[in-house]
Design an enzyme around this catalytic site. Structure first.
Site, PDB file in Angstrom:
ATOM      1  N   GLY A 168      33.885  31.447  36.136  1.00  0.00           N
ATOM      2  CA  GLY A 168      33.430  31.745  34.783  1.00  0.00           C
ATOM      3  C   GLY A 168      33.319  33.199  34.418  1.00  0.00           C
ATOM      4  O   GLY A 168      32.994  33.532  33.261  1.00  0.00           O
ATOM      5  N   ASP A 170      34.363  36.732  33.049  1.00  0.00           N
ATOM      6  CA  ASP A 170      35.258  36.916  31.908  1.00  0.00           C
ATOM      7  C   ASP A 170      35.216  38.346  31.382  1.00  0.00           C
ATOM      8  O   ASP A 170      34.504  39.209  31.911  1.00  0.00           O
ATOM      9  CB  ASP A 170      34.916  35.917  30.800  1.00  0.00           C
ATOM     10  N   ASP A 335      51.847  44.667  40.927  1.00  0.00           N
ATOM     11  CA  ASP A 335      51.740  43.789  42.091  1.00  0.00           C
ATOM     12  C   ASP A 335      53.095  43.637  42.787  1.00  0.00           C
ATOM     13  O   ASP A 335      54.141  43.652  42.146  1.00  0.00           O
ATOM     14  CB  ASP A 335      51.234  42.420  41.610  1.00  0.00           C
ATOM     15  N   GLU A 364      52.126  48.404  44.347  1.00  0.00           N
ATOM     16  CA  GLU A 364      51.666  47.845  45.622  1.00  0.00           C
ATOM     17  C   GLU A 364      52.853  47.789  46.580  1.00  0.00           C
ATOM     18  O   GLU A 364      53.700  46.903  46.494  1.00  0.00           O
ATOM     19  CB  GLU A 364      51.083  46.441  45.430  1.00  0.00           C
TER      20      GLU A 364
END
Length: 623
Positions: A168, A170, A335, A364
């Site tokens: 949850g 956010d 990424d 990365e």
């Protein structure tokens, strides 16, 4: 006669209404997606490729209002896609109209908006070595809006009881705690991806994105993301987006109707990458090993994007630029950077930085050899051997990260153990084109937590943060470590991605506030805050030169300096007190007589020797 006229008018009105209804229905049916959803006037590259998606849309001929030039219209074997490239040169912010015709008759139209750019958008500043980056996994940071924990349109629902489920956290939770992050001394936030991820499980990490133009509704809305950026800029903070070029998620909407068979890399049977990225630069590597590395899927739930396809490359380039403009971003972290075709990635990075010359992008490159890392930084001498330039401004220093995870646990020095690891690491800096623009870190969302690795030894944590705060590069801190949070990767990723205490109503303690922290959490936080707030204003550790001395007796000394300021950093990695003679460092101490420790305020005499407590470090501003 009057009745006939009235009847005719009604008939014509009926035909008009019917035409409008048919027109609206047809347009709605034909155009299911338009990407980018809008664009900006005044971009350096005037070519804009718009993807229209809808049932059999490729059968239509296309034209545009305002005398806009269509440079090309590309179709694939899938009739539901149409790629229209227009020339936006000299176009002002306005609404364009695309006409879709059959046999020169307009079947339907589609409005497309060119928006005004922000003032000086192209010249935006980015993050650099004067910043401290704070890495957040949003689902695990703070739940600012419990109403969006689940979403009817998305499969996985909120379940904080499941360690690997959606908890949850956010965007609202980040906004509400910006002051906390700022008080820590961090100036920049890197959130792991926030775009929609509709995986059935483990969707909280959001690296398997299902729509790259839409913020995941469980994090908030696109407008919430823009608001995060706005609120951060009010506080002189910078927002970095975690961008993924290598793959999407298996539930991405295009997987249900692939634009072209070459949009994703595919083998006859499922093939996963072997993760041996050394083959990319290996002059002896077999072609099949290189192909599997680049084209193999990261995991079965992440389809591998084929950036050699010009349509894919253009789509990802425009998507990245769209987010920069739309959300007013300050940088990217990319990424799995070198899992994609290296030429295509060089073109992608070049296209982004052509539009934004000061924009920083860190890739990365998860490799533990300096030559392999340096190859991927822009203007690398190593890459130049193969006539290759990645155009990637920054890389992540994984070699240093691996040394940190072991060196501070090695109390007894040997030829290659203890602090000599850091000396040897920095001795290889000649390989990098720009050592100031390297991301330095001890951990992230994919590694063991350092506090777990150090068995929650505060002294070792302090040594680590001192190193990151004072060496070359851009320091990155992983959320929660600054209050002593740990996590054991051997127990699964969820263990290194735990919830930040206080981010949820009902948490036992609220570490976001001074009053809510436990005594132990306060020790971690207070040290970290003092260290990184000091760092904000010290140019010597931002862009100064570095001179270091070969470690002796597991002690290590280096200097960061400019013409105006000198900082001396002294480490004792032993489990017992050490005395360091200062005459060896005259080259850098020069005529300075004393040094003031930035943490304790204590003044040290530099004329003969310095006594260091066990497992401790000093940061001395020389006076």
């Amino acid at each position: 006669m009057k009745n006939c006229k009235t009847h005719l008018e009604k008939h014509n009105l009926y035909k008009l209404i019917l035409f409008i209804l048919l027109f609206s229905t047809s347009a709605k049916a034909q155009i299911q997606k338009t990407e980018p959803p809008f664009w900006y006037a005044g971009m350096k590259n005037p070519e804009l490729q718009i993807m229209f998606y809808g049932k059999d849309i490729s059968q239509y001929e296309t034209s545009v209002s305002n005398n806009v030039v269509i440079k090309s219209v590309e179709k694939t074997e899938n009739p539901n896609y149409l790629f229209v490239t227009i020339d936006t040169q000299n176009l002002k912010a306005s609404d364009l109209v695309f006409y879709f015709k059959i046999k020169n008759k307009v079947a339907f139209t589609q409005k497309y908006t060119l928006k005004e750019r922000r003032a000086n958008s192209a010249d935006r500043k980015s993050y650099d070595a004067s910043d401290v980056m704070y890495l957040i996994m949003p689902d695990r940071f703070a739940n600012g809006n419990p109403k969006n924990d689940s979403n009817a349109a998305l499969t996985e629902k909120g379940n904080r009881q499941d360690p690997s489920g959606r908890h949850g956290g956010d965007i609202e939770g980040i906004i509400k705690n910006l002051d906390y992050i700022s008080s820590l001394g961090a100036t920049t936030i890197w959130n792991t991806p926030l775009c929609e991820d509709n995986d059935k499980q483990h969707s909280y990490h959001t690296y398997a994105q299902s729509d790259v133009y839409k913020i995941d509704p469980r994090y908030g809305t696109n407008e919430d993301y823009v608001r995060l950026s706005t609120e951060m800029h009010k506080k002189n903070m910078k927002l970095v987006m975690d961008y993924v070029t290598n793959h999407w998620g298996i539930t991405h909407w295009m997987m249900k109707d692939i634009p072209t068979k070459t949009w994703f890399n595919q083998f006859e049977t499922f093939t996963q990458t072997h993760h041996r990225r050394e083959v990319i630069t290996d002059i002896h590597a077999s072609k099949i090993d290189q192909e599997v590395c680049i084209d193999g899927w990261f995991v079965p739930s992440m389809p591998d994007l084929n950036l050699r396809n010009p349509l894919v490359a253009k789509y990802l380039t425009q998507n990245a630029i769209w987010w920069i403009e739309y959300a007013n971003l300050d940088g990217f972290r990319v990424d799995t950077y070198n899992y994609s075709d290296q030429t295509a990635m060089a073109n992608w990075a070049k296209a982004v930085t052509n539009e934004y010359p000061n924009f920083n992008i860190v890739g990365e490159i998860w490799m533990h050899n300096q030559a392999n890392l340096a190859y991927w930084q822009k203007d690398s001498k190593i890459g130049a051997i193969e006539n290759y330039n990645s155009n990637l401004p920054s890389v992540m220093d994984f070699t240093l990260q691996s040394q940190i995870s072991s060196a501070f646990n090695e109390n007894e020095p040997s030829w290659d153990n203890g602090l000599i690891k850091f000396y040897n690491n920095f001795a290889m800096d000649y390989l990098y084109p720009n050592t100031n623009n390297i991301l330095v870190f001890a951990e992230n969302h994919d590694t063991d937590r350092i506090n777990h690795n150090f068995k929650y030894d505060l002294a070792k944590y302090k040594l680590t943060m001192t190193l990151l705060a004072t060496i070359r590069g851009i320091p990155q801190v992983y959320y929660g470590s600054e209050i002593g949070m740990g996590g054991d990767k051997s127990k699964g990723d969820a263990d290194i991605r735990q919830d930040f205490p206080g981010g949820w109503t009902g948490d036992k303690n609220n570490a976001f506030t001074k009053e809510g922290r436990t005594a132990e959490q306060a020790k971690y936080f207070d040290f970290t805050s003092k260290l990184f707030n000091w760092r904000k204003s010290n140019e010597a550790v931002h862009f100064g030169k570095m001179t270091h001395y070969i470690p002796e007796n597991n002690t290590y000394v280096y200097f960061r300096y400019t013409d105006a300021k000198t900082v001396m950093v002294v480490f004792n990695n032993n489990a017992k007190e050490q005395v360091v003679k200062t005459n060896r460092f005259k080259e850098n101490i020069k005529n300075f007589k004393t040094g003031k420790d930035v943490i304790t305020g204590k003044t040290f005499d530099l004329t003969s020797e310095i006594t260091l407590e066990p497992k401790s470090a000093l940061i001395l501003e020389l006076e």
